[in-house]
Design a protein around this motif. Structure first.
Motif, PDB file in Angstrom:
ATOM      1  N   GLU A 110      -6.819   0.600  -6.922  1.00  0.00           N
ATOM      2  CA  GLU A 110      -7.842  -0.404  -6.607  1.00  0.00           C
ATOM      3  C   GLU A 110      -8.062  -1.346  -7.785  1.00  0.00           C
ATOM      4  OE1 GLU A 110      -9.681  -2.453  -4.013  1.00  0.00           O
ATOM      5  OE2 GLU A 110      -8.983  -0.481  -3.365  1.00  0.00           O
ATOM      6  N   GLU A 111      -8.067  -0.814  -9.001  1.00  0.00           N
ATOM      7  CA  GLU A 111      -8.205  -1.661 -10.179  1.00  0.00           C
ATOM      8  C   GLU A 111      -6.980  -2.573 -10.336  1.00  0.00           C
ATOM      9  OE1 GLU A 111      -8.943  -1.302 -15.016  1.00  0.00           O
ATOM     10  OE2 GLU A 111      -8.862   0.519 -13.813  1.00  0.00           O
TER      11      GLU A 111
ATOM     12  N   GLY B 195       0.772  -1.233   0.000  1.00  0.00           N
ATOM     13  CA  GLY B 195       0.000   0.000   0.000  1.00  0.00           C
ATOM     14  C   GLY B 195       0.806   1.286   0.000  1.00  0.00           C
ATOM     15  N   GLU B 196       1.944   1.298   0.643  1.00  0.00           N
ATOM     16  CA  GLU B 196       2.747   2.522   0.721  1.00  0.00           C
ATOM     17  C   GLU B 196       3.270   2.976  -0.640  1.00  0.00           C
ATOM     18  OE1 GLU B 196       6.926   2.176   2.289  1.00  0.00           O
ATOM     19  OE2 GLU B 196       6.347   0.062   2.544  1.00  0.00           O
ATOM     20  N   PHE B 197       3.282   2.091  -1.623  1.00  0.00           N
ATOM     21  CA  PHE B 197       3.866   2.398  -2.919  1.00  0.00           C
ATOM     22  C   PHE B 197       2.849   2.859  -3.968  1.00  0.00           C
ATOM     23  CE2 PHE B 197       6.601  -0.854  -0.961  1.00  0.00           C
ATOM     24  CZ  PHE B 197       7.742  -0.073  -0.795  1.00  0.00           C
ATOM     25  N   TYR B 198       1.587   2.901  -3.615  1.00  0.00           N
ATOM     26  CA  TYR B 198       0.548   3.245  -4.576  1.00  0.00           C
ATOM     27  C   TYR B 198      -0.305   4.394  -4.067  1.00  0.00           C
ATOM     28  CZ  TYR B 198       1.981  -1.066  -6.759  1.00  0.00           C
ATOM     29  OH  TYR B 198       2.729  -2.033  -7.358  1.00  0.00           O
ATOM     30  N   ASP B 199      -0.770   5.236  -4.977  1.00  0.00           N
ATOM     31  CA  ASP B 199      -1.664   6.341  -4.658  1.00  0.00           C
ATOM     32  C   ASP B 199      -3.090   5.801  -4.718  1.00  0.00           C
ATOM     33  OD1 ASP B 199      -3.312   8.561  -4.601  1.00  0.00           O
ATOM     34  OD2 ASP B 199      -2.046   9.746  -5.935  1.00  0.00           O
ATOM     35  N   TRP B 200      -3.719   5.642  -3.560  1.00  0.00           N
ATOM     36  CA  TRP B 200      -5.036   5.011  -3.473  1.00  0.00           C
ATOM     37  C   TRP B 200      -6.165   6.014  -3.689  1.00  0.00           C
ATOM     38  CZ3 TRP B 200      -5.394  -0.152  -3.524  1.00  0.00           C
ATOM     39  CH2 TRP B 200      -4.210  -0.848  -3.296  1.00  0.00           C
ATOM     40  N   GLN B 201      -5.836   7.287  -3.844  1.00  0.00           N
ATOM     41  CA  GLN B 201      -6.858   8.314  -4.062  1.00  0.00           C
ATOM     42  C   GLN B 201      -7.020   8.650  -5.537  1.00  0.00           C
ATOM     43  OE1 GLN B 201      -8.491   9.051  -1.272  1.00  0.00           O
ATOM     44  NE2 GLN B 201      -7.028   7.696  -0.287  1.00  0.00           N
TER      45      GLN B 201
END
Length: 102
Positions: free
Chosen positions: A66-67, A39-45
Motif C-alpha cells: 500500500e505504501e 496486484g497479483e505481484f505484491y503481498d497486500w497483507q
C-alpha cells in the motif's frame, strides 16, 4: 511442466512480461491503479516488506504494498507512450520527467 502445459521458465517469463507491460500507459488511459493492474505481484497483507525501485527519484523504500502504491499512483498521469512515430514505440520514463521514445 505445469498444469497449463508450460515450463516453470515460461511461466516466470510470462509473469515478468505482464508485470513489465502493466506499467505501460496509452494516451487517454485512466489513472494508473497499482492494485488493479499489478496486484497479483505484491503481498497486500504483509506490513514488513522492503520495496524499492531505482526509477524513484527520491529513492524511497516502502514497507508495504500500500505504501509502494502511494509512491507511484500520484505521478502516473505523466506516463504514456509517445503518440508520434512507430505504433510500437514504448515509453522510457522516470517519474518527474517527460516520456521519450525507447
Amino acid at each position: 511442466m505445469n498444469t497449463n502445459g508450460k515450463t516453470s521458465e515460461e511461466t516466470v517469463a510470462a509473469a515478468h512480461l505482464r508485470w513489465l507491460w502493466g506499467w505501460d500507459r496509452n494516451p487517454g488511459d485512466p489513472q494508473f491503479d497499482l492494485r488493479a493492474v499489478q496486484g497479483e505481484f505484491y503481498d497486500w497483507q504483509d506490513e514488513d516488506l522492503l520495496l524499492y525501485d531505482d526509477a524513484d527519484p527520491q529513492h524511497r523504500v516502502a514497507r508495504s504494498a500500500e505504501e509502494y502504491r502511494s509512491m507511484w499512483e500520484p505521478s502516473s498521469t505523466g506516463w504514456q507512450r509517445p503518440t508520434t512515430g512507430s505504433r510500437t514505440a514504448r515509453t522510457r520514463w522516470s517519474p518527474g520527467t517527460s516520456p521519450s521514445r525507447g
